[in-house]
Design a protein around this motif. Structure first.
Motif, PDB file in Angstrom:
ATOM      1  N   PRO A   7       6.235  -9.293   0.963  1.00  0.00           N
ATOM      2  CA  PRO A   7       5.075 -10.010   1.514  1.00  0.00           C
ATOM      3  C   PRO A   7       4.488 -10.968   0.484  1.00  0.00           C
ATOM      4  CG  PRO A   7       4.442  -7.803   0.894  1.00  0.00           C
ATOM      5  CD  PRO A   7       5.930  -7.902   0.689  1.00  0.00           C
ATOM      6  N   LEU A   9       1.215 -12.165  -1.065  1.00  0.00           N
ATOM      7  CA  LEU A   9      -0.169 -11.719  -1.190  1.00  0.00           C
ATOM      8  C   LEU A   9      -0.874 -12.526  -2.270  1.00  0.00           C
ATOM      9  CD1 LEU A   9       0.547  -7.878  -1.145  1.00  0.00           C
ATOM     10  CD2 LEU A   9      -0.215  -9.280   0.771  1.00  0.00           C
ATOM     11  N   VAL A  14      -3.764  -8.673  -5.837  1.00  0.00           N
ATOM     12  CA  VAL A  14      -2.732  -7.732  -6.269  1.00  0.00           C
ATOM     13  C   VAL A  14      -3.032  -7.251  -7.684  1.00  0.00           C
ATOM     14  CG1 VAL A  14      -0.280  -7.487  -6.839  1.00  0.00           C
ATOM     15  CG2 VAL A  14      -0.966  -8.651  -4.726  1.00  0.00           C
ATOM     16  N   LEU A  24      -0.198  -0.102  -3.386  1.00  0.00           N
ATOM     17  CA  LEU A  24      -0.091  -1.217  -2.445  1.00  0.00           C
ATOM     18  C   LEU A  24       0.802  -0.893  -1.253  1.00  0.00           C
ATOM     19  CD1 LEU A  24       0.097  -4.261  -4.873  1.00  0.00           C
ATOM     20  CD2 LEU A  24      -1.809  -3.569  -3.420  1.00  0.00           C
ATOM     21  N   SER A  25       1.877  -0.189  -1.488  1.00  0.00           N
ATOM     22  CA  SER A  25       2.771   0.165  -0.376  1.00  0.00           C
ATOM     23  C   SER A  25       2.045   1.020   0.644  1.00  0.00           C
ATOM     24  CB  SER A  25       4.003   0.911  -0.894  1.00  0.00           C
ATOM     25  OG  SER A  25       4.813   0.049  -1.661  1.00  0.00           O
ATOM     26  N   VAL A  28      -0.616  -1.133   2.552  1.00  0.00           N
ATOM     27  CA  VAL A  28       0.002  -2.014   3.549  1.00  0.00           C
ATOM     28  C   VAL A  28       0.504  -1.195   4.738  1.00  0.00           C
ATOM     29  CG1 VAL A  28       1.950  -3.573   3.983  1.00  0.00           C
ATOM     30  CG2 VAL A  28       0.585  -3.817   1.897  1.00  0.00           C
ATOM     31  N   GLU A  29       1.115  -0.058   4.464  1.00  0.00           N
ATOM     32  CA  GLU A  29       1.623   0.782   5.548  1.00  0.00           C
ATOM     33  C   GLU A  29       0.482   1.271   6.443  1.00  0.00           C
ATOM     34  OE1 GLU A  29       4.157   4.903   6.005  1.00  0.00           O
ATOM     35  OE2 GLU A  29       4.626   3.565   4.339  1.00  0.00           O
ATOM     36  N   ALA A  31      -2.457  -0.104   6.820  1.00  0.00           N
ATOM     37  CA  ALA A  31      -3.021  -1.263   7.526  1.00  0.00           C
ATOM     38  C   ALA A  31      -2.146  -1.630   8.725  1.00  0.00           C
ATOM     39  CB  ALA A  31      -3.154  -2.451   6.580  1.00  0.00           C
ATOM     40  N   LEU A  32      -0.828  -1.567   8.568  1.00  0.00           N
ATOM     41  CA  LEU A  32       0.074  -1.857   9.677  1.00  0.00           C
ATOM     42  C   LEU A  32      -0.093  -0.844  10.809  1.00  0.00           C
ATOM     43  CD1 LEU A  32       3.379  -2.949   7.933  1.00  0.00           C
ATOM     44  CD2 LEU A  32       2.036  -4.270   9.555  1.00  0.00           C
ATOM     45  N   GLU A  35      -3.263  -1.793  12.665  1.00  0.00           N
ATOM     46  CA  GLU A  35      -3.092  -3.015  13.441  1.00  0.00           C
ATOM     47  C   GLU A  35      -2.201  -2.800  14.657  1.00  0.00           C
ATOM     48  OE1 GLU A  35      -4.717  -5.935  13.184  1.00  0.00           O
ATOM     49  OE2 GLU A  35      -5.890  -4.832  11.713  1.00  0.00           O
TER      50      GLU A  35
END
Length: 62
Positions: A7, A9, A14, A24-25, A28-29, A31-32, A35
């Motif tokens: 991604p 960013l 970061v 971060l992984s 992001v996971e 957040a996905l 969403e």
């Protein structure tokens, strides 16, 4: 199963996240997941408004 992605960013964000020791992984996971769930709810609301097939949401009286 996990896959690698790249991604794009904001570098400052970061750097700040890394300084704080944030994963971060994981962020992001999660957040996905949020969403995807929100989008599914939006689609369900849209279908309900349109009287989606088989929902029994008809307001016609006999």
């Amino acid at each position: 199963m996990k896959i690698k992605i790249r991604p794009r960013l904001n570098a400052e964000m970061v750097d700040a996240a890394r300084r704080l020791g944030l994963d971060l992984s994981l962020i992001v996971e999660e957040a996905l997941v949020r969403e995807i769930e929100a989008e599914r709810r939006r689609h369900q609301v849209d279908q309900d408004r349109e009287g989606g097939a088989g929902t029994g949401s008809s307001t016609t009286e006999t």
